[in-house]
Design a protein around this motif. Structure first.
Motif, short mmCIF file in Angstrom:
data_model
loop_
_atom_site.label_atom_id
_atom_site.label_comp_id
_atom_site.label_asym_id
_atom_site.label_seq_id
_atom_site.Cartn_x
_atom_site.Cartn_y
_atom_site.Cartn_z
N HIS A 8 -4.61 -5.11 3.21
CA HIS A 8 -5.61 -5.54 2.23
C HIS A 8 -4.94 -5.82 0.89
N ASP A 10 -5.63 -7.56 -1.61
CA ASP A 10 -6.45 -7.69 -2.82
C ASP A 10 -6.49 -6.40 -3.65
N ASN A 11 -5.99 -5.29 -3.07
CA ASN A 11 -5.95 -4.04 -3.84
C ASN A 11 -4.99 -4.11 -5.02
N TYR A 12 -4.01 -5.01 -4.95
CA TYR A 12 -2.87 -4.93 -5.88
C TYR A 12 -2.66 -6.18 -6.71
N THR A 73 -5.52 -0.85 7.01
CA THR A 73 -5.56 -0.25 5.67
C THR A 73 -7.02 -0.28 5.24
N TRP A 75 -8.71 1.59 2.85
CA TRP A 75 -9.16 2.00 1.52
C TRP A 75 -9.02 0.84 0.54
N THR A 76 -9.98 0.74 -0.34
CA THR A 76 -9.97 -0.30 -1.37
C THR A 76 -10.90 0.12 -2.49
N TRP A 77 -10.66 -0.38 -3.70
CA TRP A 77 -11.54 -0.08 -4.83
C TRP A 77 -12.73 -1.04 -4.84
N ASP A 78 -12.73 -2.01 -3.93
CA ASP A 78 -13.72 -3.08 -3.96
C ASP A 78 -14.80 -2.79 -2.90
N ALA A 81 -15.35 -5.48 -0.30
CA ALA A 81 -14.25 -5.54 0.67
C ALA A 81 -14.34 -4.36 1.65
N ALA A 82 -14.75 -3.19 1.14
CA ALA A 82 -14.84 -2.01 2.02
C ALA A 82 -15.83 -2.26 3.15
N MET A 163 -9.32 6.69 -1.78
CA MET A 163 -8.26 5.75 -2.14
C MET A 163 -6.92 6.37 -1.78
#
Ligand SMILES: Nc1ncnc2c1ncn2[C@@H]1O[C@H](COP(=O)(O)OP(=O)(O)OP(=O)(O)O)[C@@H](O)[C@H]1O
Ligand SMILES: [Mg+2]
Length: 311
Positions: A8, A10-12, A73, A75-78, A81-82, A163
């Motif tokens: 994923h 887009d996490n970074y 993967t 986990w994500t802050w979004d 996306a989750a 996370m």
């Protein structure tokens, strides 16, 4: 390809992502050495669905068209996306393929939610820090009342419930700062927990394979820092695992029905506290030899067992 790693990115930020790619190369090479053909697919390229069976479409291709191993993967802050990633994981679980990053009892609940882990571990007599989960939106501030009631502390750690890599793990020293932090969480969708800051001498990762502890990796924060994550500047070294932690770790792996589990403990003179667990995605590359080879052999034996089971 017999294994697909769904990442994923887009996490970074792009620069961070390059560093992660370089760090992952060693793991990718190990898959090849152990006879696996591995492909990395970014989660946003996948469309999950059903058409006579569970599907994971990438253009005109279906990643579930034959039995494979998957690493996701998750986990994500979004939050958006989750939801998408959970559709991917559920499609894999519904298929004949193997979701290798599960590997524990009830992975939907116990896979990555730290509060759920504390419930599970605490019920079994494992030392766990008192933890307050922050409600959402304008109700977030209700957490502060429970903090003053239940967390007797000089300082606090606020961190996402689900996370990794030390993302958003914040140390705050006063209730005033904690209150402002909770204000900042108010408009967001990143579920967080608050714990007392636990003065510690490091974060010990214990590797349990087939019911037995096989290695320990001690990660220490850099001088003047509080995050032990190696990705956040911490340093790693091998450590022999104290008997109390060994017993708790083996009990957790057994109760979670996990053939390969990595369990993190914060260490102090007053004894350890449980922090979190992870399955096959946990890092071991910072271990020295011979522990590193021992852990990677255990990891690939687990992957082979799980791919062979139910074939
Ligand atoms: N309550 C606490 N008291 C003191 N330090 C803490 C506490 N919680 C977390 N830390 C520190 O912050 C680090 C990262 O926290 P944690 O492991 O909970 O989050 P993470 O983002 O899931 O990291 P990981 O990549 O290890 O999964 C820990 O290794 C530890 O050094
Ligand atoms: Mg951690």
């Amino acid at each position: 390809m017999d294994i697909v790693w769904i990442s994923h990115p887009d996490n970074y930020r792009p620069a961070t992502l390059q560093g992660i790619g370089a760090g992952a190369q060693e793991r990718l090479d190990l898959f090849a050495e152990h006879g696996h053909t591995l492909r990395v697919v970014q989660s946003h390229l996948i469309v999950p669905g059903w058409a006579g069976g569970p599907r994971l479409w990438v253009g005109d291709e279906d990643l579930l068209d034959e039995r494979r191993g998957f690493m996701v993967t998750g986990w994500t802050w979004d939050a958006a996306a989750a939801t998408h990633i959970s559709a991917i994981s559920r499609a894999i679980r519904a298929s004949s393929s193997v979701l290798l990053t599960d590997g524990i009892l009830d992975p939907e609940r116990l896979g990555s939610d730290k509060l759920a882990m504390y419930h599970f571990a605490g019920e079994r007599g494992v030392p766990v820090l008192p933890t307050v989960s922050v409600p959402y939106g304008r109700h977030a501030g209700a957490a502060l009342e429970q903090v003053t009631r239940h967390l007797d502390a000089d300082g606090y750690v606020v961190k996402p419930r689900e996370m990794a890599r030390g993302f958003g793990v914040l140390k705050v020293d006063t209730i005033e700062q904690l209150s402002a932090t909770v204000d900042l969480l108010t408009p967001g969708a990143l579920g967080c927990v608050i714990q007392p800051y636990f003065a510690n001498s490091g974060d010990l990762r214990v590797y349990v394979h087939r019911g037995e502890v096989i290695a320990g990796l001690l990660r220490k924060p850099a001088a003047g820092s509080y995050l032990a994550n190696v990705s956040q500047g911490g340093s790693g070294s091998a450590m022999s695992v104290p008997s109390e932690i060994r017993e708790h770790s083996e009990r957790l792996a057994r109760d979670l029905e996990s053939p390969y589990l990595c369990i993190d403990w914060l260490l102090s003179d007053a004894g350890p506290v449980f922090n979190e667990w992870m399955t096959v995605s946990a890092a071991f590359e910072n271990l020295p030899e011979p522990e590193k080879t021992r852990v990677s052999d255990a990891l690939f034996a687990t992957i082979a067992d799980r791919l062979a089971a139910g074939e």
